[in-house]
Scaffold this active site. Structure first.
Site, mmCIF file in Angstrom:
data_model
loop_
_atom_site.group_PDB
_atom_site.id
_atom_site.type_symbol
_atom_site.label_atom_id
_atom_site.label_comp_id
_atom_site.label_asym_id
_atom_site.label_seq_id
_atom_site.Cartn_x
_atom_site.Cartn_y
_atom_site.Cartn_z
ATOM 1 N N LYS A 65 0.955 -1.099 0.167
ATOM 2 C CA LYS A 65 0.129 0.060 0.144
ATOM 3 C C LYS A 65 0.875 1.336 0.043
ATOM 4 O O LYS A 65 1.743 1.570 0.916
ATOM 5 C CB LYS A 65 -0.847 0.063 1.208
HETATM 6 O O1 G3P Z 1 -9.508 2.006 3.985
HETATM 7 C C1 G3P Z 1 -9.282 3.625 4.631
HETATM 8 C C2 G3P Z 1 -9.872 3.508 5.815
HETATM 9 O O2 G3P Z 1 -9.240 2.758 6.810
HETATM 10 C C3 G3P Z 1 -10.223 4.709 6.008
HETATM 11 O O3 G3P Z 1 -11.124 4.650 7.039
HETATM 12 O O4 G3P Z 1 -13.122 5.303 8.409
HETATM 13 O O5 G3P Z 1 -10.677 6.061 9.003
HETATM 14 O O6 G3P Z 1 -11.815 7.137 7.145
HETATM 15 P P1 G3P Z 1 -11.692 5.973 7.869
#
Ligand code: G3P
Length: 217
Positions: A87
């Site tokens: 990643k």
């Molecule tokens: O896959 C990306 C993710 O981990 C971010 O999610 O909910 O932290 O915006 P969030």
């Protein structure tokens, strides 16, 4: 549409795997920290434990933001397990790193995508996946689903093979809207995946079937 779970929590990963609908896992440094996994050695061991618990791709994020650092870390991550996808953040050196890994047939996931232009560049560089963060766009009053639409249109125009991995998915409607548009993959929390199960008419209908069965027996 592939379903990835977005967590570093092994219990939740195993629960999703047991459900039989899981195609992979995405993690990031914040998700690792949330599980109390710290220190390079522990983090690497945890990636292997995740790979051993599931069958599909497992995204493991580099910490470096310079080209040489990303290449070094990415090669170390890719060597851990055949399921690892490196990643890479959407920065200038990240584009170079995506091309480097693409030339060597190492799978990549370009993360922190917030615009169609970024997604176009990542596809040009040969990313395996791009991760547009739809929930975080919604958080700032911008339509995250609209971005998935734009990327789908661009990729279809030129038959890019890069897969759209809708990330920062927060709830069931994100999943449904991504599926309607044709996102290749969605990654979300376990509760968004299991939330797809729920409907009160299903619960009521099942109760009635079971009650009627009991009456006749
Ligand atoms: O896959 C990306 C993710 O981990 C971010 O999610 O909910 O932290 O915006 P969030």
């Amino acid at each position: 549409m592939k379903f990835f779970i977005d967590t570093a929590n092994l219990d939740q990963i195993k629960e999703a795997q047991d459900l039989g609908v899981l195609d992979g896992v995405t993690t990031n440094p914040s998700l690792m920290a949330k599980e109390g996994i710290t220190g390079a050695e522990n983090i690497l061991k945890h990636y292997v434990a995740i790979c051993d618990a599931v069958e599909g791709d497992v995204s493991a994020e580099v910490i470096a933001v310079d080209f040489e650092g990303m290449v070094k870390e990415g090669e170390q991550l890719a060597a851990l397990h055949p399921q690892i996808v490196v990643k890479i953040p959407m920065v200038k050196d990240g584009i170079k790193a995506l091309k480097y890994f693409s030339d060597r047939k190492i799978k990549t996931n370009c993360t922190l995508i917030f615009s169609a232009g970024q997604a176009l560049l990542a596809a040009k560089a040969g990313a395996t996946y791009v991760s547009p963060f739809i929930g975080r766009l919604d958080d700032v009053s911008t339509d995250g689903i609209f971005l998935i639409n734009e990327i789908r249109e661009i990729y279809d125009n030129y038959a890019f093979e890069t897969e759209i991995l809708a990330a920062s998915v927060r709830h069931t409607m994100h999943i449904i809207n991504c599926a309607k548009i044709g996102a290749d993959v969605m990654t979300g929390p376990l509760k968004a995946i299991t939330g797809l199960l729920n409907h009160p008419l299903t619960d009521n209908g099942l109760k009635k079937f079971l009650d009627d069965y009991k009456k006749g027996n």
